[in-house]
Write an enzyme that holds these catalytic residues in place. Structure first.
Site, PDB file in Angstrom:
ATOM      1  N   GLY A 102      34.709  39.513  42.441  1.00 51.51           N
ATOM      2  CA  GLY A 102      35.894  39.995  43.123  1.00 51.51           C
ATOM      3  C   GLY A 102      36.254  39.008  44.214  1.00 51.51           C
ATOM      4  CB  SER A 103      38.226  37.144  45.556  1.00 47.85           C
ATOM      5  OG  SER A 103      37.305  36.481  44.734  1.00 47.85           O
TER       6      SER A 103
END
Length: 797
Positions: free
Chosen positions: A244-245
Site C-alpha cells: 500500500g502507500s
C-alpha cells in the site's frame, strides 16, 4: 564547471580515491546455469562508473552512458543487497526447489506462490517458453527501449563484477552455491515478475496446479456466485493488501512560495525482495534523478529531479480477468469458440528438486492465457468436464515499467510525467502522484488494465462474472464467444488494454491524495467519476486511512503557506483516525463491560489518540480494534452508516451495543495481561524491532487504525508485543523547491540500505525512523562533495 568536464574530473578523482575491496575469488562467482543466456550476452568489458557515497550509505552513481550507469547501479545494489538479489534470481530462474527444497516457501516478493515447487513450475515455464526473450525483441514503444536494454546489460555486468571482486559476508548467503553471476536476461525476467505480480503472479498456484479432470472422476462443484463474489472482494480489497502507500501533491496555491510539494510514503515489506534501495543516477547532460528503486530494477522508481517529484500508490484497478471456457464433452483439453474447437497448448515443465527426483508437470494454455484452477484458496475455479477458466493478464506483454521511470527521470513538469504515462503505458499496478517546481499537481491511474468496459461486462459476463465484477472488478467473460474479446483502443500501446484517454486523471487540484482507495476521492472537492468499474469503485465507503488522509491534507491545503517542514510533520503526526472516531465512546462504555477493571477503562480514556512511541493506551486500543473490526461486520461497527454525500465523515459513532464490542474489549485486556504487558505501557516499549541485539522502538499504526505512518507489525505475545515489522512505511520523500537549482528534499528509508547485519547501513536509518529524524538529500554536486561522509569509489569490470 561544465557537466562533462566535471565528469572527467570525478573519474580522475575516483581513480585516485578508490576504496574498492581487494579482488577475492568468491564461491559466489560460479558459472551461470543457463549457457544459452551466456551465448547471446554481448561483451561487457570496459564498463565503469564513479560512485560517491554520502551519509547513510546513499550512492550517487555517475557514468557516461546507460550501460555504464547500469553497471554502477548493479555494483552498488549488490554491495548492499547481494543475498536478497541472489535469492530473487534463483526464483525467476525456477531453481528454488533445487536449492531450498520443494516445500519451502518463497518470500512473496515476486509471486504469490505458496511453495518453492509451484514457484519454480511457473517461472521455469516462463523461461522455457521464451516469454521474456520475445518481449525483449518487441520494438519500442510496445517493447523496451534501447536505453533500458543497455541499463539491464550494464546492471548484470556490475552485479557480476561485485561478486568477482568481493567476498560475500552476509550470513544469509555466505559461501552459498546459489549466489552466481547473472545475465541481462535474468534482470529482464525479474522485471517481468514484477510486472505480472497482480495477474499471473497472483495465480501461480492455480496455474501450476491446473490439470484436466480424470475420466470417471467425481464432478467438481461449480463456484457459487455469491461466495465467489465475497472471496473476490476480499482478495482485491485495498485495505487487505500487503502492499500500500500514501502520497499527496500540493499545488502552488497552497504553498509558501507558489511551488509544488510532494510527500511520498510507500508501505512496502521490510524484508525480502520487495524492499526499496536509495540512489542518485547521473549521466551528465542526459539524466539526473534521485530516489528509490525496487531491488533488482535498473531505474529510480519513486523519486525526484530538479524540477519534478513523483510517488506511487498501489491502485485498485484489477489487472486480470477470467474467460470461462466451454469444453468439448469428449476432451476437456479442447474448448469451443463460436462452436469451433481449439486445442489447448501443452507446456511440459521439469523442475530440479533438492535431494529428490526432478518433478515434471504440464501447464495448459489457451488463446486467453493459462488455465487456472483458483485465485487463492478462497476462490476455487474447478476444471470440470464441461468448464475451465483461463486467466488474461495484459502485463504478461509489458516490460515497459522501467521505461516509464526513465521518462519520469527526464521530466521537467507534471505535464511531462503525464505525457510519459500516455506514451509509454507501462505501469501495471500503481497510481502516480506528482508535483513540480512551477506549482502543478497530477494524479493519474495510468495502469495497464484489461479492456473490460462496463458494457462488455454487461453483455458477456457469465453468471459467475455477474456476481464478481460488481463486487470486485474481476470480470468473468464468456470465452465461447468471439464477440466477447476485449478489443482495442486506438490510443493503446498494446491490444486488449485501455488507451490513455480512458484513464482517471486529475490535474492541478490544490491537493491530490491517494491512500490505496479508488480514484474517486483523490480530491474531495473535485471527485473523479466516469471511469469503468475495473478501475475501482465510485461512491463507496473509504478506508479509515483514506478518510484520515483526506481530512489531514485538505486542512493543510486550506491553511496554506505550506513548506517541506509541513510534509515532515504530517508524516509523523501519527494520528489514529479510528481513535478519534471511537476511543471516547469505547472508554465511556468500558465500565459496563469491565465493571471490576477500572485500570483498563482509565487506560482507554487516557490515550491521546496517537501512535507515537510514548503513547500510553495505544497498544490496548490497537489490540481491541483489531479484534473488533476482525469479527464485526462493517455494517455492525457503526451506528451512523456510510453516506456517499459525506464520504469522509461517515460512517461514524461506534456501535457499543454490538456483541463483538464487549468480547473484543474483554479479550484485548486479557491478552495484554496474559503477556505481562501493562495496559497503559508506552507503545514503543512493546512495538519495536531488534537489530544486532539493539531494541529499536517503532511508532505508527496498522491499516485498521487508519494511520498515515502505517506500520503492520508482527504480534509475539511471548516476546513482549510487536517484535518485528512485516510491512509499512518504507521509503519516504518530502520534496519541494525554493527557486534555486537544487530541490529541497528530506528522505528516509526506514529499514536502511542493507540487509547484511555486518553492514554499517543495516539499521542506521531505522534508528533515524525511530527518532522521527530525516536524511537531508544531497542532490546537487556542491552538496554531494561537501558530505562529511563522502567516499568516492571508481568501479570497473
Amino acid at each position: 564547471m561544465h557537466l562533462r568536464t566535471r565528469l572527467k574530473h570525478l573519474l580522475l578523482l575516483g581513480a585516485a580515491l578508490a576504496t574498492v575491496t581487494a579482488t577475492l575469488p568468491a564461491a559466489a562467482a560460479a558459472e551461470s546455469g543457463d549457457p544459452g543466456d551466456r551465448r547471446h550476452r554481448p561483451s561487457d568489458r570496459g564498463l565503469s562508473a564513479v560512485i560517491r557515497y554520502t551519509e547513510y550509505g546513499v550512492p550517487h552513481i555517475m557514468a557516461k552512458d546507460y550501460a555504464n550507469l547500469g553497471f554502477g547501479t548493479g555494483w552498488a545494489q549488490a554491495a548492499d543487497q547481494v543475498c536478497t538479489l541472489a535469492d530473487g534470481f534463483v526464483t525467476v530462474n525456477g531453481e528454488r526447489a533445487r536449492y531450498f527444497g520443494a516445500d519451502g516457501a518463497p518470500d512473496g516478493s515476486l509471486s504469490s506462490a505458496a511453495r518453492n515447487l509451484s514457484s519454480d513450475l511457473y517461472f521455469r515455464g516462463v523461461r522455457d517458453a521464451g516469454t521474456v526473450e520475445d518481449l525483449l525483441r518487441t520494438p519500442a514503444p510496445a517493447g523496451p527501449s534501447r536505453q533500458l536494454k543497455e541499463l539491464m546489460r550494464g546492471w548484470a555486468a556490475g552485479y557480476n563484477a561485485w561478486l568477482k571482486q568481493n567476498r560475500v559476508t552476509d550470513p544469509a548467503c555466505k559461501d552459498a552455491a546459489w549466489v552466481r553471476p547473472v545475465t541481462a536476461l535474468d534482470v529482464a525476467r525479474r522485471g517481468f515478475a514484477v510486472s505480472v505480480l497482480g495477474g499471473q503472479g497472483r495465480a501461480v498456484d492455480g496455474i501450476t496446479a491446473a490439470q484436466p479432470p480424470a475420466a470417471g472422476a467425481p464432478a467438481a462443484t461449480a463456484p457459487e456466485p455469491g461466495r465467489a463474489a465475497d472471496a473476490a472482494r476480499a482478495l482485491f480489497a485495498a485495505d487487505g493488501a500487503d502492499m500500500g502507500s500514501n502520497a499527496v501533491a500540493f499545488s502552488g496555491g497552497t504553498t509558501a512560495n507558489g511551488r509544488g510539494l510532494l510527500l511520498g510514503n510507500p508501505h512496502y515489506p521490510w524484508h525480502g525482495g520487495r524492499r526499496f534501495w536509495q540512489s542518485q543516477q547521473t549521466i551528465p547532460g542526459e539524466l539526473n534523478v534521485s530516489g528509490a528503486s525496487l531491488l533488482g530494477t535498473t531505474v529510480v522508481n519513486i523519486g525526484f529531479n530538479d524540477k519534478v517529484a513523483w510517488s506511487h500508490t498501489v491502485a485498485t484497478g484489477v489487472t486480470l480477468n477470467l474467460h470461462q471456457l466451454a469444453l468439448d464433452p469428449a476432451d476437456p483439453t479442447v474448448y469451443l469458440v463460436d462452436g469451433k474447437p481449439e486445442r489447448m497448448t501443452r507446456r511440459t515443465v521439469t523442475v530440479p528438486v533438492k535431494d529428490g527426483a526432478p518433478v515434471t508437470r504440464t501447464q495448459w494454455w489457451t488463446r486467453y492465457g493459462p488455465v487456472v484452477t483458483g485465485l487463492g484458496s478462497a476462490l476455487p475455479l474447478p476444471w470440470t468436464a464441461t468448464t475451465a477458466y483461463a486467466l488474461n493478464d495484459p502485463n504478461a506483454a509489458n516490460l515497459r515499467g522501467s521505461d516509464t521511470a526513465l521518462g519520469f527521470a527526464k521530466a521537467r513538469s507534471t505535464q511531462d510525467v503525464l505525457g510519459t504515462l500516455r506514451r509509454v503505458q507501462g505501469l501495471p499496478w500503481v497510481n502516480t502522484i506528482a508535483a513540480d517546481a512551477s506549482g502543478h499537481t497530477l494524479f493519474a491511474q495510468a495502469q495497464v488494465l484489461p479492456r473490460i468496459t462496463d458494457e462488455l461486462a454487461q453483455r458477456c459476463s457469465t453468471p459467475l462474472g455477474r456476481a464478481t465484477y460488481p463486487a470486485s472488478g474481476v470480470a468473468v467473460l464468456d470465452g465461447s464467444r468471439a464477440d466477447c474479446a476485449l478489443g482495442s483502443d486506438p490510443d493503446a500501446v498494446q491490444p486488449g488494454v485501455f488507451g490513455a484517454s480512458k484513464l482517471p486523471v486529475l490535474r492541478d487540484a490544490p491537493y491530490a491524495e491517494n491512500s490505496n482507495d479508488s480514484a474517486w476521492l483523490t480530491n474531495a472537492d473535485r471527485p473523479l467519476t466516469g471511469y469503468e468499474r475495473v478501475f475501482g469503485t465510485i461512491g463507496t465507503p473509504r478506508s479509515l486511512r483514506t478518510r484520515g488522509g483526506v481530512e489531514d491534507v485538505a486542512a493543510m491545503a486550506a491553511r496554506g503557506g505550506l513548506t517541506v517542514a509541513d510534509l515532515q510533520r504530517q508524516q509523523f503526526a501519527n494520528r489514529a483516525p479510528a481513535g478519534d472516531l471511537a476511543a471516547e465512546e469505547a472508554a465511556r462504555a468500558c465500565p459496563a463491560v469491565l465493571p471490576d477493571d477500572p485500570e483498563a477503562c482509565r487506560a482507554l480514556a487516557g490515550w491521546d489518540r496517537t501512535v507515537d512511541s510514548d503513547s500510553r493506551g495505544a497498544l490496548l486500543f490497537d489490540r481491541f480494534w483489531r479484534k473488533f473490526t476482525g469479527t464485526a461486520k462493517p455494517a455492525d461497527q457503526w451506528k451512523v452508516p456510510f453516506s456517499a454525500t459525506d464520504p469522509v465523515r461517515t460512517p461514524h459513532t461506534l456501535n457499543t451495543d454490538s456483541p463483538a464490542f464487549a468480547k473484543a474489549l474483554t479479550d484485548a485486556v486479557a491478552e495484554l495481561r496474559s503477556a505481562g504487558i501493562p495496559l497503559d505501557a508506552p507503545l514503543g516499549a512493546h512495538q519495536f524491532v531488534v537489530r544486532n541485539g539493539t531494541r529499536i522502538p517503532v511508532s505508527g499504526g496498522t491499516e485498521a487504525l487508519g494511520v498515515w505512518n502505517k506500520t503492520e507489525p508482527v504480534w509475539n505475545a511471548a516476546g513482549g508485543g510487536y517484535t518485528e515489522v512485516a510491512h509499512g512505511t518504507s521509503h519516504v520523500q518530502a520534496v519541494g523547491w525554493d527557486g534555486g537549482r537544487c530541490p529541497v528534499t528530506r528522505t528516509l528509508l526506514t529499514y536502511a540500505q542493507s540487509s547484511n547485519p555486518n553492514s554499517p547501513h543495516y539499521s542506521d536509518q531505522t534508528q533515524l525512523y525511530s527518532g522521527e529524524r530525516w536524511v537531508t538529500s544531497r542532490f546537487c554536486e556542491k552538496d554531494i562533495l561537501r558530505s562529511p561522509a563522502l567516499k568516492v569509489v571508481r568501479v570497473r569490470d
